[in-house]
Write an enzyme that holds these catalytic residues in place. Structure first.
Site, PDB file in Angstrom:
ATOM      1  N   HIS A   1      -9.700   1.463   5.032  1.00 26.04           N
ATOM      2  CA  HIS A   1      -8.418   1.633   5.737  1.00 26.04           C
ATOM      3  C   HIS A   1      -8.626   2.573   6.928  1.00 26.04           C
ATOM      4  O   HIS A   1      -9.421   3.511   6.852  1.00 26.04           O
ATOM      5  CB  HIS A   1      -7.371   2.198   4.772  1.00 26.04           C
ATOM      6  CG  HIS A   1      -5.980   2.113   5.320  1.00 26.04           C
ATOM      7  ND1 HIS A   1      -5.519   3.001   6.262  1.00 26.04           N
ATOM      8  CD2 HIS A   1      -4.973   1.230   5.099  1.00 26.04           C
ATOM      9  CE1 HIS A   1      -4.269   2.669   6.590  1.00 26.04           C
ATOM     10  NE2 HIS A   1      -3.913   1.602   5.894  1.00 26.04           N
TER      11      HIS A   1
ATOM     12  N   LYS B   1       0.012   4.234  -0.244  1.00 24.47           N
ATOM     13  CA  LYS B   1      -0.636   5.425   0.323  1.00 24.47           C
ATOM     14  C   LYS B   1      -0.397   6.621  -0.611  1.00 24.47           C
ATOM     15  O   LYS B   1      -0.359   6.446  -1.826  1.00 24.47           O
ATOM     16  CB  LYS B   1      -0.148   5.671   1.755  1.00 24.47           C
ATOM     17  CG  LYS B   1      -0.290   4.395   2.613  1.00 24.47           C
ATOM     18  CD  LYS B   1      -0.121   4.615   4.078  1.00 24.47           C
ATOM     19  CE  LYS B   1      -0.303   3.291   4.819  1.00 24.47           C
ATOM     20  NZ  LYS B   1      -0.209   3.406   6.255  1.00 24.47           N
TER      21      LYS B   1
ATOM     22  N   GLU C   1      -6.945   4.938   7.959  1.00 25.39           N
ATOM     23  CA  GLU C   1      -6.715   6.350   7.627  1.00 25.39           C
ATOM     24  C   GLU C   1      -7.956   6.954   6.976  1.00 25.39           C
ATOM     25  O   GLU C   1      -8.258   8.137   7.179  1.00 25.39           O
ATOM     26  CB  GLU C   1      -5.469   6.470   6.735  1.00 25.39           C
ATOM     27  CG  GLU C   1      -4.198   6.196   7.545  1.00 25.39           C
ATOM     28  CD  GLU C   1      -3.045   5.592   6.773  1.00 25.39           C
ATOM     29  OE1 GLU C   1      -3.054   5.623   5.528  1.00 25.39           O
ATOM     30  OE2 GLU C   1      -2.119   5.067   7.431  1.00 25.39           O
TER      31      GLU C   1
ATOM     32  N   GLY D   1       2.608   2.520  10.719  1.00 22.54           N
ATOM     33  CA  GLY D   1       3.567   3.609  10.531  1.00 22.54           C
ATOM     34  C   GLY D   1       4.298   4.009  11.805  1.00 22.54           C
ATOM     35  O   GLY D   1       4.948   5.041  11.853  1.00 22.54           O
TER      36      GLY D   1
ATOM     37  N   GLY E   1       2.797  -1.195   4.247  1.00 23.78           N
ATOM     38  CA  GLY E   1       2.837   0.224   3.901  1.00 23.78           C
ATOM     39  C   GLY E   1       4.250   0.650   3.556  1.00 23.78           C
ATOM     40  O   GLY E   1       4.753   0.401   2.457  1.00 23.78           O
ATOM     41  N   GLY E   2       4.927   1.268   4.503  1.00 27.30           N
ATOM     42  CA  GLY E   2       6.254   1.860   4.279  1.00 27.30           C
ATOM     43  C   GLY E   2       7.237   0.962   3.546  1.00 27.30           C
ATOM     44  O   GLY E   2       7.938   1.412   2.624  1.00 27.30           O
TER      45      GLY E   2
ATOM     46  N   SER F   1       3.487  -1.965  10.282  1.00 24.05           N
ATOM     47  CA  SER F   1       4.939  -2.039  10.474  1.00 24.05           C
ATOM     48  C   SER F   1       5.536  -3.390  10.083  1.00 24.05           C
ATOM     49  O   SER F   1       6.497  -3.847  10.713  1.00 24.05           O
ATOM     50  CB  SER F   1       5.302  -1.671  11.921  1.00 24.05           C
ATOM     51  OG  SER F   1       4.917  -0.333  12.184  1.00 24.05           O
TER      52      SER F   1
ATOM     53  N   GLU G   1      -5.362  -4.529  10.762  1.00 26.17           N
ATOM     54  CA  GLU G   1      -4.306  -3.528  10.922  1.00 26.17           C
ATOM     55  C   GLU G   1      -4.563  -2.736  12.200  1.00 26.17           C
ATOM     56  O   GLU G   1      -5.324  -1.759  12.184  1.00 26.17           O
ATOM     57  CB  GLU G   1      -4.303  -2.556   9.739  1.00 26.17           C
ATOM     58  CG  GLU G   1      -4.043  -3.210   8.405  1.00 26.17           C
ATOM     59  CD  GLU G   1      -3.459  -2.213   7.403  1.00 26.17           C
ATOM     60  OE1 GLU G   1      -2.388  -2.510   6.871  1.00 26.17           O
ATOM     61  OE2 GLU G   1      -4.045  -1.147   7.187  1.00 26.17           O
TER      62      GLU G   1
ATOM     63  N   ASN H   1       0.873  -1.184   0.000  1.00 22.45           N
ATOM     64  CA  ASN H   1       0.000   0.000   0.000  1.00 22.45           C
ATOM     65  C   ASN H   1       0.907   1.230   0.000  1.00 22.45           C
ATOM     66  O   ASN H   1       1.516   1.556   1.017  1.00 22.45           O
ATOM     67  CB  ASN H   1      -0.900  -0.019   1.241  1.00 22.45           C
ATOM     68  CG  ASN H   1      -1.767   1.229   1.332  1.00 22.45           C
ATOM     69  OD1 ASN H   1      -1.812   2.044   0.404  1.00 22.45           O
ATOM     70  ND2 ASN H   1      -2.455   1.381   2.459  1.00 22.45           N
TER      71      ASN H   1
HETATM   72  P1  13P Z   1       3.057   0.507   7.619  1.00 20.26           P
HETATM   73  O1  13P Z   1       3.520  -0.824   7.059  1.00 20.26           O
HETATM   74  O2  13P Z   1       3.796   1.664   7.064  1.00 20.26           O
HETATM   75  O3  13P Z   1       2.963   0.470   9.104  1.00 20.26           O
HETATM   76  O4  13P Z   1       1.544   0.700   7.078  1.00 20.26           O
HETATM   77  C1  13P Z   1       0.620  -0.296   7.258  1.00 20.26           C
HETATM   78  C2  13P Z   1      -0.614   0.031   6.491  1.00 20.26           C
HETATM   79  O5  13P Z   1      -1.372   0.890   6.878  1.00 20.26           O
HETATM   80  C3  13P Z   1      -0.851  -0.695   5.249  1.00 20.26           C
HETATM   81  O6  13P Z   1      -2.132  -0.461   4.767  1.00 20.26           O
END
Ligand code: 13P
Length: 251
Positions: free
Chosen positions: A95, A11, A97, A173, A233-234, A212, A167, A9
């Site tokens: 999600h 983002k 967010e 993050g 994510g990251g 993470s 999640e 992802n």
């Molecule tokens: P991180 O892997 O950056 O923590 O993000 C997780 C996420 O929200 C994936 O949708």
């Protein structure tokens, strides 16, 4: 045996140059993965380019959100048929967010899940508790509610094709990953509640962990019984890191 899925992802990261740069490098180092699926959820503006670059590979694309109507006066929104037309395979829905910053409700997410299936896209339905909720011991309650509401009214045949991503908000993050056992416990909670409402679809629904996930911690999480993959994510922004995670998922 459920087929695993590793989903990146991005983002709100990458532009056309850096997305293309990622894909060029990734396609050089990636090898076909017969025992799992891989998808990348890119910003809308990069989806078409990724679709074209992924042609002839086993890589899939995903959107990060969409609207629940096919078309209409919804300024700024993107619809399921628009995504389906360019060949998008998956769509992340609900999600945390989106829930936190864009006030998405369980009802809206449920409408989006139904719409995704109508256009032959697989929803990756996100759920997860906040730190405050976990500290009050409410994580099971919150996540069960989110999952039941997201799947409400769907026939079991479609539920069996859905993907659910657990999640925990406190792990997104933050570098603070859930322990493999915490992740497994919640993924089991999810599978159990799917069984209550949708019977044996619970054996087929894929449940991912996200929060993470890194090359260093992916293996022990992916080894857990009820965890069928990861939403990353990251670490999905870097082709080498993302590939390392994919390799941990290979059986
Ligand atoms: P991180 O892997 O950056 O923590 O993000 C997780 C996420 O929200 C994936 O949708």
């Amino acid at each position: 045996m459920r087929r695993r899925l590793i989903a990146g992802n991005w983002k709100m990261h990458k532009n056309s140059e850096t997305a293309r740069g990622f894909a060029e490098k990734f396609l050089k180092i990636y090898r076909v993965t017969p025992d799992l699926d891989v998808c990348i959820a890119a910003p809308f503006t990069e989806l078409l380019a990724l679709e074209e670059m992924f042609k002839g590979t086993d890589l899939f694309t995903a959107a990060q959100n969409m609207h629940y109507e096919d078309q209409g006066a919804f300024t700024g929104e993107i619809s399921a048929p628009m995504l389906a037309e360019i060949g998008v395979d998956y769509v992340i829905l609900g999600h945390s967010e989106r829930r936190a910053y864009f006030a998405e409700t369980d009802e809206v997410i449920n409408k989006k899940v139904k719409k995704a299936f109508e256009w032959d896209m697989i929803p990756i339905i996100c759920c997860g508790e906040t730190l405050a909720q976990r500290e009050q011991g409410l994580e099971g309650h919150i996540v069960r509610h989110q999952v039941v509401m997201a799947l409400a009214g769907l026939p079991d045949e479609l539920v069996s094709k859905a993907v659910i991503a657990y999640e925990p908000v406190w792990a997104i993050g933050t570098g603070r990953v859930a322990t493999p056992q915490q992740a497994e416990d919640m993924c089991k909670v999810i599978r159990d509640v799917v069984r209550v409402y949708h019977g044996n679809a619970a054996d087929d629904v894929k449940i991912l962990y996200g929060g993470s996930v890194k090359p260093e911690n992916a293996k022990e999480i992916l080894d857990m019984e009820d965890i069928d993959g990861a939403l990353v994510g990251g670490a999905s922004l870097d082709p080498d890191d993302f590939l390392k995670i994919i390799k941990q998922a290979q059986l």
